[in-house]
Design a protein around this motif. Structure first.
Motif, PDB file in Angstrom:
ATOM      1  N   CYS A 110       0.804  -1.227   0.000  1.00 56.62           N
ATOM      2  CA  CYS A 110       0.000   0.000   0.000  1.00 56.62           C
ATOM      3  C   CYS A 110       0.838   1.278   0.000  1.00 56.62           C
ATOM      4  CB  CYS A 110      -0.893   0.036   1.244  1.00 56.62           C
ATOM      5  SG  CYS A 110      -1.946  -1.421   1.457  1.00 56.62           S
ATOM      6  N   MET A 111       0.195   2.342  -0.450  1.00 60.64           N
ATOM      7  CA  MET A 111       0.763   3.682  -0.341  1.00 60.64           C
ATOM      8  C   MET A 111      -0.219   4.535   0.464  1.00 60.64           C
ATOM      9  SD  MET A 111       2.338   6.213  -3.269  1.00 60.64           S
ATOM     10  CE  MET A 111       1.213   5.554  -4.500  1.00 60.64           C
ATOM     11  N   TYR A 112       0.250   5.004   1.629  1.00 64.16           N
ATOM     12  CA  TYR A 112      -0.591   5.782   2.543  1.00 64.16           C
ATOM     13  C   TYR A 112      -0.069   7.206   2.699  1.00 64.16           C
ATOM     14  CZ  TYR A 112      -3.732   2.173   4.418  1.00 64.16           C
ATOM     15  OH  TYR A 112      -4.730   1.232   4.577  1.00 64.16           O
ATOM     16  N   THR A 113      -0.989   8.094   3.033  1.00 61.68           N
ATOM     17  CA  THR A 113      -0.648   9.489   3.301  1.00 61.68           C
ATOM     18  C   THR A 113      -1.540  10.009   4.423  1.00 61.68           C
ATOM     19  OG1 THR A 113      -0.506  11.712   2.329  1.00 61.68           O
ATOM     20  CG2 THR A 113      -2.314  10.324   1.594  1.00 61.68           C
ATOM     21  N   GLN A 114      -1.153  11.126   5.001  1.00 63.77           N
ATOM     22  CA  GLN A 114      -2.024  11.806   5.957  1.00 63.77           C
ATOM     23  C   GLN A 114      -2.829  12.920   5.275  1.00 63.77           C
ATOM     24  OE1 GLN A 114      -0.924  12.522  10.063  1.00 63.77           O
ATOM     25  NE2 GLN A 114       1.172  11.852   9.646  1.00 63.77           N
ATOM     26  N   GLU A 115      -2.567  13.139   3.983  1.00 67.61           N
ATOM     27  CA  GLU A 115      -3.202  14.235   3.244  1.00 67.61           C
ATOM     28  C   GLU A 115      -4.402  13.707   2.447  1.00 67.61           C
ATOM     29  OE1 GLU A 115      -0.374  16.596   1.027  1.00 67.61           O
ATOM     30  OE2 GLU A 115       1.255  15.977   2.362  1.00 67.61           O
ATOM     31  N   GLU A 116      -5.581  14.096   2.866  1.00 68.42           N
ATOM     32  CA  GLU A 116      -6.809  13.600   2.240  1.00 68.42           C
ATOM     33  C   GLU A 116      -6.960  14.048   0.789  1.00 68.42           C
ATOM     34  OE1 GLU A 116      -9.122  11.572   3.337  1.00 68.42           O
ATOM     35  OE2 GLU A 116      -8.291  11.260   5.344  1.00 68.42           O
ATOM     36  N   ASN A 117      -6.249  15.116   0.413  1.00 68.17           N
ATOM     37  CA  ASN A 117      -6.419  15.658  -0.942  1.00 68.17           C
ATOM     38  C   ASN A 117      -5.527  14.967  -1.976  1.00 68.17           C
ATOM     39  OD1 ASN A 117      -4.073  16.706   0.102  1.00 68.17           O
ATOM     40  ND2 ASN A 117      -4.329  18.754  -0.786  1.00 68.17           N
ATOM     41  N   HIS A 193      -5.000   8.051   4.930  1.00 72.70           N
ATOM     42  CA  HIS A 193      -5.667   7.944   3.635  1.00 72.70           C
ATOM     43  C   HIS A 193      -4.901   6.991   2.718  1.00 72.70           C
ATOM     44  CE1 HIS A 193      -7.641   8.925  -0.072  1.00 72.70           C
ATOM     45  NE2 HIS A 193      -6.577   9.531  -0.567  1.00 72.70           N
ATOM     46  N   LEU A 194      -5.585   5.976   2.215  1.00 70.67           N
ATOM     47  CA  LEU A 194      -4.990   5.033   1.272  1.00 70.67           C
ATOM     48  C   LEU A 194      -5.010   5.625  -0.123  1.00 70.67           C
ATOM     49  CD1 LEU A 194      -3.893   2.167   0.575  1.00 70.67           C
ATOM     50  CD2 LEU A 194      -6.282   1.477   0.247  1.00 70.67           C
ATOM     51  N   ILE A 195      -3.834   5.859  -0.678  1.00 67.92           N
ATOM     52  CA  ILE A 195      -3.740   6.373  -2.044  1.00 67.92           C
ATOM     53  C   ILE A 195      -3.988   5.247  -3.039  1.00 67.92           C
ATOM     54  CG2 ILE A 195      -2.243   7.487  -3.746  1.00 67.92           C
ATOM     55  CD1 ILE A 195      -0.698   8.720  -1.380  1.00 67.92           C
ATOM     56  N   ALA A 196      -3.304   4.128  -2.816  1.00 67.28           N
ATOM     57  CA  ALA A 196      -3.457   2.977  -3.711  1.00 67.28           C
ATOM     58  C   ALA A 196      -2.886   1.742  -3.048  1.00 67.28           C
ATOM     59  CB  ALA A 196      -2.739   3.234  -5.041  1.00 67.28           C
TER      60      ALA A 196
END
Length: 304
Positions: A110-117, A193-196
């Motif tokens: 997975c690729m995760y971020t804290q940025e919802e946008n 937030h899961l990007i992909a």
């Protein structure tokens, strides 16, 4: 991580030469259930006992260390090695062959971020992304960017381990982290937030590998090994509850977490045409990314 002392272990013996010891790699992360069950139940040890062969383990988590140990003869069986590591070793003219499959788990990477946008590849342009180079996660990033005709040069990619990437994401020094296993589960639980994930982008293949020399010299061991893998698979299938309990204890995770992650994995050992195509896709990615210097026909990696 501590590793079993590697002292030759019989090496890649010439045909007809007997072995008194077999060394297998032992890697539990991100969710290598067959390895955990095998060791807990002593399946390899009991399988080879009647041949007078003892079993030892080498806890080598780096793909480079694994393939180097195989080449030196310190390890006879890579029991869970990434396709990228097999391809890189073969591209460097090492003697390595895929015996069978270990797992496929694209959704676990997975690729995760804290940025919802951040919801598209374009949103990653110029962003700092951390994760382990030359792995399924690296391939995931490249494949995701390619869906928008972007390349790795369009982002600031930083090579780091999964734990380092997760810590950097937590601390805010990364815009996105490439993570898997327990780290990805934790990110989900934290509301990141899961990007992909890898579904539809990568095959995330893990294999079992030996040298061609060892395969030809010890057909009786290869046959026993495949029988042992069938026994492991049967135990997992027939005792799912106990399997999850054992895996949770080995990984120091809640059983609920293991149960959720387990759904992402296919542990079938059969080599399919889709697996071979996945290997070729990974080899092409590695060539295009400059990780290997020449194109590789992956049909050479499989026994006929």
């Amino acid at each position: 991580m501590a590793a079993t002392a590697l002292t030759g272990c019989g090496g890649n013996a010439a045909e007809g030469e007997s072995l008194d010891k077999l060394t297998f790699t032992y890697v539990t992360s991100p969710l290598n259930v067959p390895s955990i069950i095998e060791k807990e139940k002593g399946i390899f040890a009991s399988t080879f006992e009647d041949m007078g062969i003892s079993v030892e383990y080498a806890e080598l988590t780096s793909g480079a260390d694994q393939t180097q140990a195989l080449a030196s003869g310190d390890v006879q069986v890579l029991y869970a090695v990434g396709a990228t590591s097999v391809i890189l070793s073969a591209a460097n003219d090492a003697d390595i062959k895929v015996l069978n499959m270990y797992s496929r788990s694209p959704k676990a990477f997975c690729m995760y971020t804290q940025e919802e946008n951040i919801i598209s590849p374009e949103d990653l342009r110029g962003k700092t992304i951390g994760g382990p180079a030359g792995t399924n996660l690296h391939e995931l990033l490249v494949a995701y960017l390619a869906t928008a005709d972007m390349t790795i040069d369009d982002v600031n990619f930083v090579n780091m381990s999964i734990p380092e990437a997760k810590a950097a994401l937590d601390g805010g020094s990364l815009d996105a982290a490439l993570i898997a296993g327990a780290a990805a589960y934790q990110a989900k639980q934290q509301g990141y937030h899961l990007i992909a994930d890898g579904e539809g982008l990568i095959n995330a293949i893990i294999a079992v590998a030996v040298t061609n020399e060892f395969y030809n010299a010890h057909p009786e061991i290869i046959e026993k090994l495949q029988q042992a893998q069938d026994e492991i698979a049967s135990f997992i299938q027939e005792n799912e509850g106990e399997t999850l309990q054992i895996a949770a204890a080995a990984l120091d995770l809640d059983e609920a977490a293991v149960a959720e992650m387990y759904e992402y994995y296919d542990f079938s050992t059969e080599i399919t045409e889709a697996d071979k195509a996945g290997f070729q896709s990974t080899a092409d990615f590695m060539y295009e990314s400059g990780m290997i210097e020449k194109e590789l026909d992956v049909s050479t990696l499989f026994f006929e």
